[in-house]
Design a protein around this motif. Structure first.
Motif, PDB file in Angstrom:
ATOM      1  N   THR A 102       0.828  -1.207   0.000  1.00 13.41           N
ATOM      2  CA  THR A 102       0.000   0.000   0.000  1.00 13.41           C
ATOM      3  C   THR A 102       0.861   1.254   0.000  1.00 13.41           C
ATOM      4  OG1 THR A 102      -1.769  -1.152   1.190  1.00 13.41           O
ATOM      5  CG2 THR A 102      -1.803   1.250   1.248  1.00 13.41           C
ATOM      6  N   GLU A 105       2.131   1.822  -3.442  1.00 13.90           N
ATOM      7  CA  GLU A 105       1.051   2.336  -4.292  1.00 13.90           C
ATOM      8  C   GLU A 105       0.805   3.817  -4.031  1.00 13.90           C
ATOM      9  OE1 GLU A 105      -1.836  -1.485  -5.146  1.00 13.90           O
ATOM     10  OE2 GLU A 105      -2.127  -0.359  -3.297  1.00 13.90           O
ATOM     11  N   ASN A 106       0.842   4.213  -2.767  1.00 14.46           N
ATOM     12  CA  ASN A 106       0.632   5.630  -2.431  1.00 14.46           C
ATOM     13  C   ASN A 106       1.729   6.506  -3.023  1.00 14.46           C
ATOM     14  OD1 ASN A 106      -1.671   4.969  -0.995  1.00 14.46           O
ATOM     15  ND2 ASN A 106      -0.636   4.911   0.984  1.00 14.46           N
ATOM     16  N   ASP A 214      -7.098  -7.279   3.828  1.00 18.84           N
ATOM     17  CA  ASP A 214      -6.811  -5.852   3.662  1.00 18.84           C
ATOM     18  C   ASP A 214      -7.706  -5.099   4.643  1.00 18.84           C
ATOM     19  OD1 ASP A 214      -6.502  -3.227   2.955  1.00 18.84           O
ATOM     20  OD2 ASP A 214      -6.838  -3.523   0.812  1.00 18.84           O
TER      21      ASP A 214
END
Length: 265
Positions: A102, A105-106, A214
Motif C-alpha cells: 500500500t 502504491e501511495n 486488507d
C-alpha cells in the motif's frame, strides 16, 4: 560505546526530484502535507506488521532536491534493502505484505499526480534502489485481491467520525482493526458501544493466495450475536449427557477453547 550504537542504526533515503511551477523542488517549497504523507508511508515501508512495538524512527529533510532521511534499527534497514532489490528486479509488488504494498502504491500515486521521481535506497553498502515516476506501475494485481466476508469478535474501543464514521474493534488475532460504518447505524444504536464485546460482520478484500485481509477495505454489514462468556452449568450438563471420552473431560476450559477457539474472561 557510541560507535557500537551507531553501528546498530541505519537509514532509509527517499529522494524526490521534480518541480513546483518554474522552481525546482527543494525543502523551501516542499509543503508540510507532503512531508506528513511521506512519513506515514515510510512507516508502512519499514514495518509491515504490528507497529505499536516498533523501534524508534527519527527523521530529517535535506537538500537535493528533497531528501527524506529516516533512521532506525539496522536490522529493518537490511531487510528493506532486500525488498527494494527484489522490486527493482521483478517490477512487481504483489509479493509484499499489505502495508508495504500500500505504501508503494501511495508513492506511485504521488509520482503520477505531481510528476515527481522518487529514488528509494538505504544506507547499506552498495544499496539496492528503486525508482518510481509517472511511467512506472507499482500497483498490486487486482485479481490477487478478492471480495470476501468476515466475522470479527472483540471489544469496541472507538466509534464515530465526522464525515466517514468507523468503529475500532480490538481483536485477538489482528489487533485493533477499523471498520467503515454507516453514520446512520451509530445514530440509531441505542446502547453505548464502547468497551463492550461484539461480533461484527464485515466485507472487504482478501488475498486469494495468502489469505491476508486488507484491513483498510473493511466495511460494516451488521452486528451479530456474541456471547464471550459461557454458562459453566450448561457446559457441565452437556458433558454429562455426552457419550464416550467426552464424559471424561477434566479441564473444561481447555476443552472449550479447542471447540470454540478462544473466549474472553
Amino acid at each position: 560505546m557510541l560507535s557500537l550504537l551507531v553501528d546498530k542504526i541505519g537509514y532509509l533515503e527517499i529522494r524526490i526530484t521534480g518541480s513546483k511551477g518554474n522552481l525546482d523542488l527543494s525543502p523551501d517549497n516542499y509543503d508540510i502535507r507532503e512531508i506528513i504523507s511521506i512519513l506515514e508511508n515510510a512507516e508502512g515501508l519499514l514495518y509491515p506488521g504490528e507497529k505499536k512495538d516498533r523501534p524508534t524512527i527519527s527523521y530529517k529533510i535535506e537538500e537535493g532536491s528533497v531528501k527524506h532521511i529516516l533512521r532506525t534499527s539496522i536490522q529493518y534497514i537490511i531487510g528493506f534493502n532486500a525488498v527494494i532489490g527484489q522490486i527493482n528486479q521483478i517490477k512487481n509488488i504483489d509479493f509484499l505484505d499489505l502495508s508495504t504494498a500500500t505504501a508503494f502504491e501511495n508513492i506511485q500515486n504521488i509520482a503520477a499526480k505531481r510528476d515527481y521521481t522518487f529514488t528509494i535506497k538505504t544506507s547499506v553498502e552498495k544499496s539496492n534502489f528503486v525508482k518510481i515516476d509517472r511511467t512506472t506501475k507499482y500497483y498490486r494485481t487486482e485479481a490477487v485481491w478478492a471480495d470476501a466476508e468476515f466475522y470479527f469478535y472483540g471489544k469496541v474501543t472507538n466509534a464515530g467520525g465526522k464525515e466517514k464514521a468507523n468503529i475500532h474493534v480490538s481483536t485477538e488475532d489482528l489487533g485493533t482493526i477499523r471498520i467503515q460504518t454507516p453514520i446512520s447505524f451509530l445514530e440509531n444504536y441505542d446502547d453505548n458501544l464502547l468497551y463492550k464485546s461484539f461480533g461484527v460482520r464485515a466485507t472487504g478484500k482478501q488475498h486469494s493466495e495468502t489469505g491476508e485481509i486488507d484491513t483498510s477495505s473493511l466495511k460494516f454489514v451488521e452486528m451479530v450475536d456474541y456471547h464471550p462468556k459461557y454458562d459453566e452449568q450448561y457446559l457441565n450438563n452437556l458433558i454429562d449427557k455426552a457419550s464416550g471420552n467426552w464424559s471424561q473431560v477434566s479441564d473444561k476450559d481447555s476443552w472449550l477453547r479447542e471447540i470454540r477457539g478462544s473466549y474472553e474472561d
